[in-house]
Design an enzyme around this catalytic site. Sequence first.
Site, PDB file in Angstrom:
ATOM      1  N   GLN A  11      34.957  21.778  55.933  1.00 14.51           N
ATOM      2  CA  GLN A  11      34.905  21.748  54.467  1.00 14.51           C
ATOM      3  C   GLN A  11      34.947  23.152  53.872  1.00 14.51           C
ATOM      4  OE1 GLN A  11      35.193  18.797  52.708  1.00 14.51           O
ATOM      5  NE2 GLN A  11      35.571  20.217  51.026  1.00 14.51           N
ATOM      6  N   GLY A  12      34.390  24.130  54.572  1.00 15.94           N
ATOM      7  CA  GLY A  12      34.440  25.510  54.092  1.00 15.94           C
ATOM      8  C   GLY A  12      35.870  26.003  53.952  1.00 15.94           C
ATOM      9  N   GLU A  39      43.876  20.515  70.716  1.00 14.99           N
ATOM     10  CA  GLU A  39      43.281  21.535  71.567  1.00 14.99           C
ATOM     11  C   GLU A  39      43.961  22.873  71.301  1.00 14.99           C
ATOM     12  OE1 GLU A  39      42.167  22.300  76.243  1.00 14.99           O
ATOM     13  OE2 GLU A  39      43.022  20.383  75.640  1.00 14.99           O
ATOM     14  N   ASP A  68      44.292  29.435  61.886  1.00  8.74           N
ATOM     15  CA  ASP A  68      43.405  29.866  62.956  1.00  8.74           C
ATOM     16  C   ASP A  68      42.970  31.266  62.581  1.00  8.74           C
ATOM     17  OD1 ASP A  68      42.012  29.286  65.351  1.00  8.74           O
ATOM     18  OD2 ASP A  68      43.323  30.653  66.434  1.00  8.74           O
ATOM     19  N   PHE A 149      29.076  32.869  57.187  1.00 11.88           N
ATOM     20  CA  PHE A 149      28.828  32.262  58.493  1.00 11.88           C
ATOM     21  C   PHE A 149      29.484  33.127  59.554  1.00 11.88           C
ATOM     22  CE2 PHE A 149      32.714  30.600  56.754  1.00 11.88           C
ATOM     23  CZ  PHE A 149      33.598  30.582  57.820  1.00 11.88           C
ATOM     24  N   GLY A 150      29.360  32.709  60.798  1.00  9.92           N
ATOM     25  CA  GLY A 150      29.997  33.447  61.887  1.00  9.92           C
ATOM     26  C   GLY A 150      29.509  34.880  61.970  1.00  9.92           C
ATOM     27  N   ASP A 152      29.862  37.233  59.758  1.00  8.59           N
ATOM     28  CA  ASP A 152      29.702  37.861  58.440  1.00  8.59           C
ATOM     29  C   ASP A 152      28.503  38.815  58.340  1.00  8.59           C
ATOM     30  OD1 ASP A 152      31.973  36.536  57.620  1.00  8.59           O
ATOM     31  OD2 ASP A 152      30.946  35.149  56.265  1.00  8.59           O
ATOM     32  N   ARG A 178      41.190  35.027  55.077  1.00  8.81           N
ATOM     33  CA  ARG A 178      41.733  33.711  54.733  1.00  8.81           C
ATOM     34  C   ARG A 178      42.249  33.710  53.292  1.00  8.81           C
ATOM     35  NH1 ARG A 178      38.016  30.805  56.542  1.00  8.81           N
ATOM     36  NH2 ARG A 178      39.063  30.461  58.525  1.00  8.81           N
TER      37      ARG A 178
END
Length: 195
Positions: A11-12, A39, A68, A149-150, A152, A178
């Site tokens: 959703q992000g 995959e 990606d 997130f991640g 950041d 992104r």
Amino acid sequence: MEDIVIATNNQGKINDFKAIFKNQHVIGISELIEDFDVEETGATFEENARLKSEAAAHALNKRVIADDSGLEVFALNGEPGVYSARYAGLGKNDEDNIEKLLTNLEDVQDRRAQFVCVISMSAPNEKTKTFKGTVSGVITTERHGKNGFGYDPIFFVPELNKTMAEITNDEKGKISHRGNAIRLLKEYLEGEQHV
């Protein structure tokens, strides 16, 4: 203009697209196909984005967009790269990934890095197109900020004098990898309408 279908259940990511394509209907693939999963076997961000967009375009018989993305640290020869989400291993979380990265950079002076996002757009009987966005920064030695997130909290952007986790979502959308890639896609699609 047709719906913008994103081959993700995240959703992000969908919200990132909605923020830039404000006047269009953006939907995640789960609204059209249940349990869609591809995959990610590619060696590059572009290969993984293409795998997802081409599989989704084939399954839906319509134009689909996928992405990606990840973190590349120059002193680590581009690691974690395409393995950014699973850098510390399968079943590990963002904290585990950050911890592994900080450990691997413990005695490293050159902490330059970049976030990379490759967006792939595929449609039946059309050549797949890709759009790449990046944002440059430096990996800090400790976490700062609570947003995002991640990686950041440890990705410092010198121009802002903050980590990605210390800026607002609006600020992030203006400079993020992104956001940059989505804007390139939007420019392309707007140009397509004027042909």
